[in-house]
Design an enzyme around this catalytic site. Structure first.
Site, short mmCIF file in Angstrom:
data_model
loop_
_atom_site.label_atom_id
_atom_site.label_comp_id
_atom_site.label_asym_id
_atom_site.label_seq_id
_atom_site.Cartn_x
_atom_site.Cartn_y
_atom_site.Cartn_z
CG ASP C 308 -46.73 24.42 -74.16
OD1 ASP C 308 -47.07 23.24 -74.37
OD2 ASP C 308 -46.70 25.30 -75.03
CB ALA C 380 -24.02 12.73 -77.78
CB THR C 382 -19.22 10.52 -71.71
OG1 THR C 382 -19.48 11.92 -71.82
CG2 THR C 382 -17.93 10.18 -72.44
NE ARG C 383 -27.37 9.90 -72.13
CZ ARG C 383 -28.03 8.98 -71.48
NH1 ARG C 383 -27.70 7.71 -71.60
NH2 ARG C 383 -29.04 9.30 -70.73
CG MET C 384 -21.03 10.82 -67.34
SD MET C 384 -19.77 9.88 -66.46
CE MET C 384 -18.50 9.70 -67.70
#
Lengths: 187, 596, 683
Positions: C308, C380, C382-384
């Site tokens: 992995d 989730a 704005t993802r900022m």
């Protein structure tokens, strides 16, 4: 499984005929056609009578003949019963036999080994040039010939290595003795 | 040893190594049924129809693939039937044609021994052929086996190679097809050409009765009769045995059979008249076995592996040849007033039992070659070799006749050693031992050990029993002391190893030796074939692990050295004690001036 | 109480207590029933009994050479004892570990929840599968199980030797607990997953003690080889007597048995099981528990390693590697903004940005409380994430998220920044764009950091012919870049559990052996399919049951060591087998002339070592044969030296050392022993 037994029997019969009858007979036919002399053993004849084979040695014990090697084939050079002595190097029987031959053959100096040892076949037609030359004085004396003449005869009968490479130089005893007789007859 | 001797020896091995590749390619095209691009041979137009006719006549389904057990059964059934045929022909020869000497049927123990002997490719001969076997018996009873047993050996070797080459397969090929192709494509054509070449040099080929030549110098023989009185007889004629020799001689050598038409075998001038025939005979012994190593490389997809095996064989051949040539060039210290030194006019050395035309070099080379392979033909009497010179053919046989080896048998014997070598040393690279991508596991080791065990069991077991029997075992020996031990050991080694050569002085034609040697020959062949085929069958079913840097190398000089070492050490460890009491002791005693 | 961590420290090979116990065990192992399992040594024992009986009989009848015969008999017994001692030593070292483990296993009280949900006190040995028990802080976990409720920190040092506590919680991939470990905080409810005697600890104890040791496939094959050789030598020696009698030189039983024992492969035969036990022991020392010896061997055979990416090849998380400022922005400005936005970001990535800013620009972390800042957490939608502080509005996030944010301010993402993003992505990194007050400041390069030394290890593996395949959920572009950097041979990108399974099956179909590590439940099928499946101890019960090894340290890199241990085990066997067989040559040269030179003095020519006399020759061979077993015990227990190299190189080296060495050493050894016993007057 049973099938294999049947096949085995049939296979044996068919290939037996092919390999055991057809093949040798075919070779015999072709050989007799192409090499009739060799196929019958290179027999030597005199007055229509077979007196030996060029390839098979004969016993010579008389002092006036070149001697071949001791033989264990039958009673000596029996080409119906080829055999060596099969005596090992530490065998007393061997050493006694060799020393007896040495006594018979000894002239000047040590006897060349092939003259006192038996060949593997018991039919060896040859001796080494050394063994032939070793006997020259005796022959010359017995036949009242000059040793130069006898030696020249021997040298003329030396078969060199095949292609100059294979085997060993050698002298065919039967042919040499026949030539010796021939030379004596001419004189 | 002479320069000329070494030239002849070098020429011999150079030709073998040169011929290995074309022969191997030819063998591959004859046998490689798995190759998608199966090449045709130029003999196909002639032999193809014969092959198909043969299958039709004998009910062979050429597409049928066999598991190892079925392959073994077919092989065994065929061997059994041919054995019975020969036994019958021998016993009944008095009633059959081509019996110019009107010879009676052969005694039952001799007949059985001979039938086993020829079926197993041994060609041990406890009889004197000239006075025992009719021409028909020689042709139909014996020469046929020279083809059959060699073709069986070839088939088995091919099956073994397929076992290595195939992946996740249950089968090894079809015995009847392999047998047929080996016979028709390999053995017959070469034999035909070879036989005619032999005739041209003076090997006889006829069906005439024995000739009786009038001696140039009639001989007077003095013998001691039964009453103790000397009897003189005059001999004026020489019997000259004849026969269809060349046709049998060719396959006798090519098939590494070795059974002589005459008692003296290839020392007999009618079997081996010239240095050239001698040279060709030696070549023909190694021809197919050398080609088989190349075939191995091709079929398993690793040509270098084939060469590595061939290299191992060549090294072992060289050591044997060198040792034998050196030993036979030595003088016998017990002989006095005998000139034993080599010179320009004679070969010198130990000439007892050797022919002048072959001298020391060709006799020693022949002895090494005939026992490297399981041929057993002889052009000189091994019994009369110096102790160390005679030890060479003996050791060759005791190592299993895997140096080039018998047709087929040499290769599969060698491959069993490869399996053992790979197993012993393979662990040292930190992996489960692998041979060409096939893991060597418990079952394979078990079968390989069984194969290796049968050999000393039969040889040492029988020899030990024989030397403990004063009458049946010891009294018939031609030589006493350590040489006698060597004779017994050589006999059982030769029989078990299916060689057929002998320290031939003893009277082996007794009940005990005929039966015990027959037993040794039979089990030495078939008991070793079973585990060998079991390994092949098991290997065929395995996956092939792809090659990587972690793969045990079977193509390198190191592998060759390893293989040679394993063969020598396993052989030496098994037989060193008895050899030290036989030839080694005899050598030391000879030079200490002892006689027996 | 001694702990496993103490045990892990390498014990000296010949620890006094272990040696004493091994000495006693060596005698106990003389029992024929036990000896029968080892055909080679069984033959020696039978020989010893024979000579003993004969010695007594001869002595009573007043015949024989008492002094010589006695010495032979004693040394034969010593040979057997030394072999037993070797095995007992290996077992003893295991037992010492087992004892420590057993202390941890001591009976505890379990608090079982009955069907009604009422707690009842029962001894831990009464627990059965599916029982539920409650464990609170300070208590010992009574058996192997799975947490079904709660979260706790657990001290697993008794098993792993690691003193730092680990977190175990219900659900997810860290739910398994091991009996004998101690809960340090909180309380948990556990479903018991194994019956008494079958727990992890029990298996471990059984394994290290060698009690349930079954022969591995390779060992079986090797045993067959050794048995075969023994039979061959038995034949050679048994038939030697008739040949000797024919020659007029019959031998005594003592000499014949000496010859036999010298020839059969006693060295490897005596050390074989010790090697196996020691191999297992080495594995345990590396904190790896195998379910069978078979798995250890398979480890040596592995062709393909599936690793992995995260945690094995790269350190667990991405780290900030550089700041790529936009035109007109200084690096320090960018770093400052990046640092501020990350101060409250407790993810490893966030922390690494703070660290990098400090390293590059000596920007110190600021006291958040004093800043009066408002953090904008990652969401989730704005993802900022970002920060509002002192009029500065800083945002950081993926390029498209920041792009949208800039567009809201009516600004376009500068091309230079876009290019930087592209460059980072292509190099296998993750770009984070930082913007302040609607202006793009630049890009943070988050990088997967390949663990130190991994490239060299992969090179070693390649040299051994092992292919490494990196498994990652990353896209192929990123995966390729990391694969290149780490030096693995191949990678499987955007891997789903099924892809992993397919890869294993594909490799196996080609005849390869595959090893992998895993911890999650979704790894279980692949772990079961792999030839060597190493489950992390921290993983789920399902994973641990599916694999055939468990790494107690939960270190996925361990796989490489496991492979080395497997190889070392096989190599040690091969090396000693080769050595053992090679030894025989010298022994022949000692014994054969001794046997026959009495009758045939010429045979002294074979006495190349110039041994003093027949008796001293036989004795020194048999003494050498016995002592070499003792001398090689350390090698058997430690394993032969292993350096990663190609099979060809390994073969050459080992053949030289153990093959050629095996031929030479006994010549020297036997000669020295001969001189010694002659000097002290024993022969």
């Amino acid at each position: 499984m049973k099938k294999h037994i049947v096949t085995a029997v049939l296979y044996t019969v068919v290939t037996g005929v092919l390999l055991g009858i057809v093949y040798p007979l075919a070779i015999t036919g072709v050989a007799q056609l192409l090499f009739p002399k060799q196929a019958d053993g290179e027999l030597l004849t005199k007055n229509g009578e077979v007196i030996g084979s060029r390839l098979i040695g004969q016993t010579f014990t008389g002092a006036s003949y070149f001697h071949g090697r001791p033989s264990n084939a039958g009673t000596g050079y029996d080409a119906g019963s080829s055999s060596g002595s099969n005596l090992g190097p530490t065998s007393k029987a061997l050493i006694d036999r060799v020393q007896a031959s040495v006594t018979t053959e000894q002239a000047n100096g040590a006897v060349p080994v092939d003259l006192v040892t038996a060949s593997g076949s018991g039919l060896d037609p040859d001796i080494s040039p050394a063994a032939a030359l070793y006997q020259v004085p005796r022959i010359a004396e017995q036949r009242k010939m000059s040793s130069q003449m006898v030696e020249a005869l021997v040298r003329g009968h030396i078969t060199q290595r095949q292609f100059g490479l294979l085997g060993e130089p050698r002298v065919n005893v039967l042919e040499l003795n026949l030539a010796l007789d021939e030379m004596a007859r001419k004189e | 040893m002479s320069l000329n001797g070494w030239l002849q020896i070098s020429l011999f091995i150079a030709l073998i190594l040169l011929l290995a590749k074309p022969m191997g390619s030819y063998l591959t095209s004859v046998f490689d049924v798995d190759s998608k691009t199966r090449r045709r041979t130029w003999l196909d137009p002639v032999l193809g129809p014969i092959e198909r006719l043969l299958y039709r006549l004998t009910g062979v389904d050429r597409e049928h693939e066999m598991r190892w057990t079925e392959y073994a059964f077919a092989m065994f059934a065929f061997s059994a039937v041919t054995l019975v045929l020969t036994y019958g022909v021998e016993r009944l020869q008095g009633f059959l044609p081509w019996n110019t000497q009107h010879l009676p049927g052969v005694a039952s123990d001799t007949a059985l021994n001979t039938a086993i002997s020829f079926t197993t490719n041994t060609n041990w001969q406890s009889y004197v052929p000239e006075t025992t076997m009719s021409y028909l018996t020689q042709m139909l009873g014996l020469a046929t086996h020279n083809f059959w047993s060699a073709a069986v050996g070839l088939a088995l070797a091919v099956a073994f190679v397929r076992g290595i080459a195939r992946r996740e397969s249950k089968t090894l090929g079809n015995f009847w097809v392999d047998l047929t192709r080996g016979t028709l494509w390999i053995l017959v054509p070469i034999s035909v050409v070879f036989a005619l070449a032999l005739v041209s040099q003076g090997v006889v080929q006829n069906l005439r009765p024995y000739d009786h030549a009038k001696l140039v110098e009639p001989q007077t023989l003095t013998t001691t009769g039964a009453d103790g009185k000397s009897v003189s007889t005059t001999v004026t004629t020489q019997t000259i045995a004849q026969g269809p020799v060349a046709s049998q001689e060719a396959i006798k050598m090519l098939g590494t059979n070795g059974g002589g038409f005459f008692n003296a075998n290839s020392a007999h001038p009618f079997e081996n008249p010239t240095p050239l025939t001698n040279f060709l005979q030696m070549l023909s012994i190694f021809l197919i076995p050398a080609g088989l190593t190349v075939m191995l490389g091709k079929m398993v997809g690793s040509p270098k592996h084939g060469w590595a095996v061939l290299a191992a064989m060549t090294i072992l051949w060289f050591v044997a040849t060198f040792a034998c040539y050196w030993a036979e060039s030595q003088a016998n210290p017990l002989m006095h007033n005998v000139d034993q030194r080599a010179s320009l006019t004679m070969a010198g050395g130990n000439m007892e039992g050797k022919e002048v035309r072959f001298g020391i070099a060709n006799s020693a080379l022949f002895a090494a070659v005939t026992t490297d392979a399981s041929c057993g033909a002889v052009n000189s009497m091994h019994d009369s070799f110096t102790p160390l010179g005679g030890m060479v053919p003996m050791v060759n046989i005791l190592l299993g006749e895997i140096v080039f080896g018998g047709v087929g048998a040499g290769l599969y014997g060698m491959l069993v050693f490869v399996v053992v070598a790979v197993f012993i040393a393979g662990l040292m690279v930190g992996r489960t031992p692998e041979y060409l991508g096939k893991k060597i596991e418990a079952y394979d080791v078990q079968m390989a050990m069984l194969y290796l065990l049968i050999f000393p069991l039969l040889i040492l077991g029988f020899a030990a029993v024989a030397v403990m029997m004063p009458t049946n075992g010891v009294s018939v020996l031609a030589n006493k002391g350590p040489h006698g031990l060597s004779e017994v050991l050589y006999a059982y080694a030769s029989a078990t190893g299916n060689n057929g050569s002998a320290f031939a002085g003893s009277n082996w034609n007794t009940h005990w030796y005929n039966y015990s040697l027959g037993f040794a020959m039979f089990f030495g062949r078939f008991m070793m074939i079973v585990p060998m085929l079991a390994i092949a069958g098991n290997l065929a079913g395995k996956k092939i692990v792809p090659e990587s840097a972690g793969t045990f190398p079977v193509t390198t000089p190191l592998f060759t050295v390893l293989l040679v070492s394993v063969i020598v050490i396993v052989g030496a460890l098994t037989f060193f004690p008895v050899i030290s009491l036989g030839p080694i002791l005899e050598h030391l005693l000879l030079h200490a001036g002892h006689m027996f | 109480m001694s702990t496993a961590s103490e045990l892990k420290g390498r014990k000296s090979l010949f620890d006094g207590a272990i040696v004493r116990r091994a000495g006693v065990d060596a005698l106990r192992k003389l029992s024929p029933q036990l000896m029968m399992k080892n055909p080679v040594m069984f033959v020696v024992e039978v020989g010893s009994v024979l000579t003993s009986v004969l010695l007594i009989a001869d002595t009573m009848r007043g015949v024989g050479h008492f002094r010589f015969d006695l010495q032979i008999t004693l040394w034969l017994w010593f040979t057997v004892l030394f072999a037993n001692f070797a095995e007992a030593m290996a077992e003893g070292r295991g037992k010492a570990q087992a004892d420590a483990l057993r202390l941890a296993k001591s009976e505890t009280t379990a608090y079982r929840l009955n069907k009604a949900g009422v707690v009842e006190e029962v001894p831990s040995s009464d627990l059965r599968v599916d029982d539920k028990v409650k464990v609170v802080a300070g208590q010992m976990i009574p058996g192997d199980g799975e947490i079904i409720d709660g979260v706790a920190s657990v001290d697993e040092s008794a098993i792993t030797g690691e003193s730092a506590p680990v977190i175990r919680e219900a659900g997810g991939d860290r739910s398994a607990v091991t009996g004998g470990t101690r809960v340090l905080s909180d309380a948990i409810t556990i479903r018991i997953t194994s019956n008494p005697g079958e727990t992890f600890l029990d298996r471990m104890i059984a394994l290290v003690e060698g009690a349930e040791r079954q022969k591995t496939p390779n060992e079986i094959a090797l045993n067959i080889l050794l048995a075969g050789l023994t039979i061959i030598f038995l034949l050679a020696v048994v038939t030697l007597q008739p040949f000797a009698m024919y020659s007029g030189a019959p031998q005594t039983i003592f000499v014949l048995i000496s010859l036999l024992v010298c020839l059969i492969p006693t060295t490897i035969g005596g050390l074989l099981s010790a090697i196996g036990i020691a191999g297992m022991d080495r594995l345990v020392q590396h904190n790896v528990l195998a379910t069978s010896g078979r798995a250890v061997e398979a480890a040596g055979d592995v062709n393909t390693l599936l690793l992995d990416k995260t945690g094995t090849i790269t350190i667990g998380n991405r780290q900030a590697a550089e700041f790529l400022a936009a035109p007109g922005v200084s690096g320090e400005q960018l770093a400052d903004a990046a640092q501020l936005s990350s101060l409250s970001d407790e993810t490893p990535e966030g922390r690494s940005i703070v660290v990098l800013a400090k390293q590059l620009y000596s920007l110190r972390g600021r006291e958040l409380a004093k800043l009066n800042a408002e953090f904008i957490p990652f969401s989730a939608q704005t993802r900022m994430s970002g920060i509002e502080v002192e009029g500065r509005s800083i945002r950081k996030g993926a390029v498209d998220a920041i792009g949208r944010y800039l567009e809201e301010h009516g600004v376009k993402m500068p091309n230079e920044v876009r290019d930087a993003v592209e460059t980072v992505a292509r190099s296998g990194g993750t770009p984070l764009v930082v913007a302040e007050n609607g202006r793009a400041l630049g890009v943070i390069h988050l990088k997967d950091v390949v663990k130190g030394g991994m490239r060299e290890r992969f090179e070693q593996l390649r040299a051994m012919g092992i292919r490494t395949v990196m498994i990652t959920g990353d896209n192929p572009l990123t995966a390729a870049a990391i694969a290149r950097e780490a030096g693995v041979d191949d990678f499987l990108a955007e891997a789903k559990p099924k892809d992993k399974m397919d890869l294993i099956k594909r490799e196996q179909a080609e005849g390869k052996l595959v090893a992998m590590t895993g911890d999650g439940t979704n790894d279980a099928p692949a772990l079961a399919q792999a030839d060597v499946g190493v489950a992390m101890n921290s993983g789920t019960q399902a994973a641990k049951e599916a694999g055939n090894m468990v790494d107690l340290d939960s270190n996925p890199t361990k796989l490489i060591e496991i492979v080395a241990i497997g190889k070392q085990l096989l190599m040690t066997r091969g090396a000693l087998t080769t050595f053992s067989i090679s030894n025989d040559i010298a022994k022949y040269f000692a014994i054969i002339p001794a046997m026959f030179a009495g009758v045939f003095p010429v045979l002294n020519a074979l006495n190349v070592m110039h041994l003093h006399n027949a008796e001293s020759a036989v004795l020194s061979a048999i003494i050498f044969n016995a002592l070499i077993i003792v001398a090689l015990i350390p090698l058997a227990l430690r394993g032969v030296k292993y350096r990663p190299m190609s099979a060809a190189a390994l073969l050459q080296r080992n053949l030289l050392v153990y093959g050629l060495g095996g031929v030479i050493v006994p010549f020297v050894g036997i000669k020295l022993i001969d001189m010694l016993i002659v000097a002290v007057g024993l022969a």
